[in-house]
Motif scaffolding. Structure first.
Motif, PDB file in Angstrom:
ATOM      1  N   ILE A 181      25.787  -8.470  35.338  1.00 35.13           N
ATOM      2  CA  ILE A 181      26.790  -9.546  36.173  1.00 35.13           C
ATOM      3  C   ILE A 181      26.014 -10.631  36.460  1.00 35.13           C
ATOM      4  CG2 ILE A 181      27.856  -9.712  38.454  1.00 35.13           C
ATOM      5  CD1 ILE A 181      28.388  -6.750  38.158  1.00 35.13           C
ATOM      6  N   GLY A 182      26.533 -12.028  36.311  1.00 36.75           N
ATOM      7  CA  GLY A 182      25.907 -13.115  36.696  1.00 36.75           C
ATOM      8  C   GLY A 182      26.644 -13.626  37.911  1.00 36.75           C
ATOM      9  N   MET A 214      17.269 -13.381  40.181  1.00 38.60           N
ATOM     10  CA  MET A 214      17.637 -14.670  40.528  1.00 38.60           C
ATOM     11  C   MET A 214      17.702 -15.494  39.196  1.00 38.60           C
ATOM     12  SD  MET A 214      18.840 -15.739  43.130  1.00 38.60           S
ATOM     13  CE  MET A 214      18.750 -17.387  43.447  1.00 38.60           C
ATOM     14  N   GLU A 215      16.508 -15.619  38.632  1.00 38.21           N
ATOM     15  CA  GLU A 215      16.250 -16.515  37.527  1.00 38.21           C
ATOM     16  C   GLU A 215      17.244 -16.422  36.311  1.00 38.21           C
ATOM     17  OE1 GLU A 215      13.778 -18.896  37.618  1.00 38.21           O
ATOM     18  OE2 GLU A 215      13.364 -17.724  39.584  1.00 38.21           O
ATOM     19  N   MET A 232      28.738 -22.983  33.850  1.00 39.32           N
ATOM     20  CA  MET A 232      28.795 -21.639  33.209  1.00 39.32           C
ATOM     21  C   MET A 232      28.172 -21.746  31.665  1.00 39.32           C
ATOM     22  SD  MET A 232      29.915 -18.543  32.940  1.00 39.32           S
ATOM     23  CE  MET A 232      31.467 -17.830  33.753  1.00 39.32           C
ATOM     24  N   ASN A 233      28.239 -22.988  31.129  1.00 40.35           N
ATOM     25  CA  ASN A 233      27.501 -23.024  30.023  1.00 40.35           C
ATOM     26  C   ASN A 233      25.914 -22.754  30.265  1.00 40.35           C
ATOM     27  OD1 ASN A 233      29.279 -23.645  27.943  1.00 40.35           O
ATOM     28  ND2 ASN A 233      29.393 -25.787  28.898  1.00 40.35           N
ATOM     29  N   ARG A 234      25.570 -23.226  31.334  1.00 48.17           N
ATOM     30  CA  ARG A 234      23.965 -22.928  31.605  1.00 48.17           C
ATOM     31  C   ARG A 234      23.941 -21.495  31.793  1.00 48.17           C
ATOM     32  NH1 ARG A 234      24.793 -27.225  34.889  1.00 48.17           N
ATOM     33  NH2 ARG A 234      24.610 -25.940  36.673  1.00 48.17           N
ATOM     34  N   LEU A 235      24.729 -20.656  32.325  1.00 44.91           N
ATOM     35  CA  LEU A 235      24.658 -19.481  32.575  1.00 44.91           C
ATOM     36  C   LEU A 235      24.613 -18.597  31.399  1.00 44.91           C
ATOM     37  CD1 LEU A 235      24.235 -17.272  34.847  1.00 44.91           C
ATOM     38  CD2 LEU A 235      26.784 -16.980  35.106  1.00 44.91           C
TER      39      LEU A 235
END
Lengths: 337, 337
Positions: A181-182, A214-215, A232-235
DNA sequence: TTGTAGGCGTTATCAA
DNA sequence: TTGATAACGCCTACAA
């Protein structure tokens, strides 16, 4: 410009009598009242607000400080507030801030310049309140955030329990069988709201025997479509096998879902998403977004009621929690292992 | 409350000198300026707006009358206007109306009560202007609608050519091979904007050797999600074999697409949709909505510039047309016969 | 360059 | 029940 003097002269009465009629006092004869009202009507006379307010030293205006211009929930709340205030003889003085700006500084300024009789904060950071709220001496209501711990006599609050709500969102993802889960939320250093919701996420993780890395799991963004898109792209780039994401606002969630689609990922087939706020938008989006709904009508109506209670009835500050509600949309899919 | 007199006493100068410093006049000695500014700073003094405006008999406020509270385009424009006005020492007085309400009546009221120095109309109906605009004597700009034919010396306009834009939208559907085209728009009796766009539709139909069968093809709705949803339901019910719909706003289009999905119809697979306005929303929706984009930044910036031109430079009324642009999204599918 | 005084349109106090 | 008059805080001739 037609002034009260003109009305006095024309009606044959003195300015004081005209003033009395204008202000609906009862120590005036029916004759005078009738005659004066007729003249007022005939001349389309409206009292000069500046003069009136200068004299009375109150502006009959209510300041509304909105943190986050793209925040749809706030837009909805503002709309409700407007509808309520419209019926009174108060006016709203709107002030829009960036979501990380200092709202109390702005409030101080607003009070000095416009002398509002009360203030409504849409969103707010307790840090700023602690630092300088003493300078604001009109009744205030903090909306969507809690202020009970702050202990100011002139600061009420009508809030959603962000910790519980954040937990509720992540619980829903765990319940659907998700493990990876993000979280996409605001800047935890600057946004108190985000921090609260994040605490809720931690509780949920903990309850499921997990801990948030976290990271990898958390990505920050602003509460706008564009920023949600980029966030979201970064995630997904740093957390490629993520299967579900809690996004801390519907607006951000829409940006996020769009980002996923543009990468060829479907919601909820490939990735599940839970939003936050429960704005109309979420239920008209495609897929309908599962979200934690804040009752914006209640938030709006209670905050106005409480403010008027403090202003006119000299009531004490109160702190209310407005219940939230999980709305299951189409954006979450059960994960079979 | 600290007044100019306090500053005068404290600084050792007279109120007039203090006033001069406050208003950045140059007929003041550097010494006086420095000393007075120091005292002002120390006392956190801010001039009382009411007194100032009463004296100057101008309110330094600009009225903005918004027709249609759910209109996202207007929300975007308002946001831009706010950003621009923030940098000046003017304040905005917002006034939200229902989309079919009489904005000129509201304007008259606003002028009497708040004495704004100028007015911005976001949306407007020429009928109302013809009837009673003579009563408004401050510079005004009608935004998104044309006012060139009205011929008022104090009324400028920054508009989109709604006829051409409406035609453009329907042309796109014809170009994609559609024959059975429906239209979802505002109340043609009350909404001038809708009427203009509808005229554009008629042109397009005519150019393709067709005529609009009102009964069957046109359905009216308000410019909100909910109303778009219901309107689309009515439209497909009376026009079951429709293959493409032009919806006169993105917000309505989103409601409409949701309605279709809830009936099991996919966009664009089963039905194509073209929206209007080109708000951010359209490009983040799923599917991306093909839409006629109005340049809201230009609309906003030009309207403010023109208003200030009229107010401060005493310029004449001007009428500008801001170009629109067709944005192809994912909501239109070519129809193979 | 600075200060004095009058007035902007209204309300409120007091006296009639 | 009514009217004269003094504020409210600021700006601006005009005078010095």
């Amino acid at each position: 410009m037609v002034t009260i003097k003109d009305i006095a002269r024309e009606s044959g009465y003195s300015v004081s009598t005209v003033s009395r009629v204008l202000n609906r006092r009862n120590d005036v004869s029916p004759d005078a009242k009738k005659k004066i009202e007729e003249v007022v009507e005939r001349f389309h006379f409206t009292p000069n607000n500046n003069a009136k307010q200068l004299k009375q030293n109150n502006s009959k205006s209510i300041g509304v400080i909105v943190k986050g211009i793209s925040n749809m929930l706030f837009a909805n709340i503002v709309e409700e507030i407007q509808k309520m205030i419209e019926k009174t003889d108060y006016t709203l003085v709107m002030s829009y801030l960036d979501e990380d700006d200092d709202e109390v500084e702005q409030a101080t300024l607003l009070c000095r310049e416009r002398k509002p009789i009360g203030l409504l904060f849409l969103g707010g950071n307790p840090e700023f309140f602690k630092k300088e709220f003493a300078g604001v001496d009109v009744p205030c209501v903090l909306v969507t955030n809690r202020a009970d711990k702050l202990g100011y006599a002139n600061l009420s609050s009508v809030a959603t329990d962000d910790i519980a709500a954040g937990r509720c969102a992540v619980d829903a993802l765990f319940a659907a069988g998700h493990e990876k889960i993000g979280i996409l939320g605001g800047n935890l250093e600057k946004s108190y709201t985000s921090r609260q919701r994040f605490l809720g996420c931690q509780e949920s993780f903990l309850a499921h025997g997990r801990e948030i890395e976290m990271e990898k799991c958390y990505e920050k963004a602003h509460f706008s479509f564009e920023s949600g898109y980029r966030g979201m792209n970064r995630l997904v780039e740093k957390f490629p096998d993520v299967t579900a994401v809690f996004v801390m606002s519907d607006v951000m969630a829409i940006g996020a879902i769009r980002a996923l689609r543009d990468r060829g990922l479907l919601v909820p087939e490939n990735i599940s998403v839970v939003g936050f706020d429960g704005t109309t938008l979420a239920e008209y989006y495609n897929p309908k977004i599962a979200t934690v709904k804040q009752q914006y009508q209640t938030l709006a109506s209670r905050s106005v009621e409480i403010l008027f209670g403090q202003i006119e009835l000299k009531q004490d500050a109160v702190h209310e929690l407005v219940p939230f509600e999980f709305v299951s949309g189409e954006s979450v899919r059960a994960q079979e292992e």
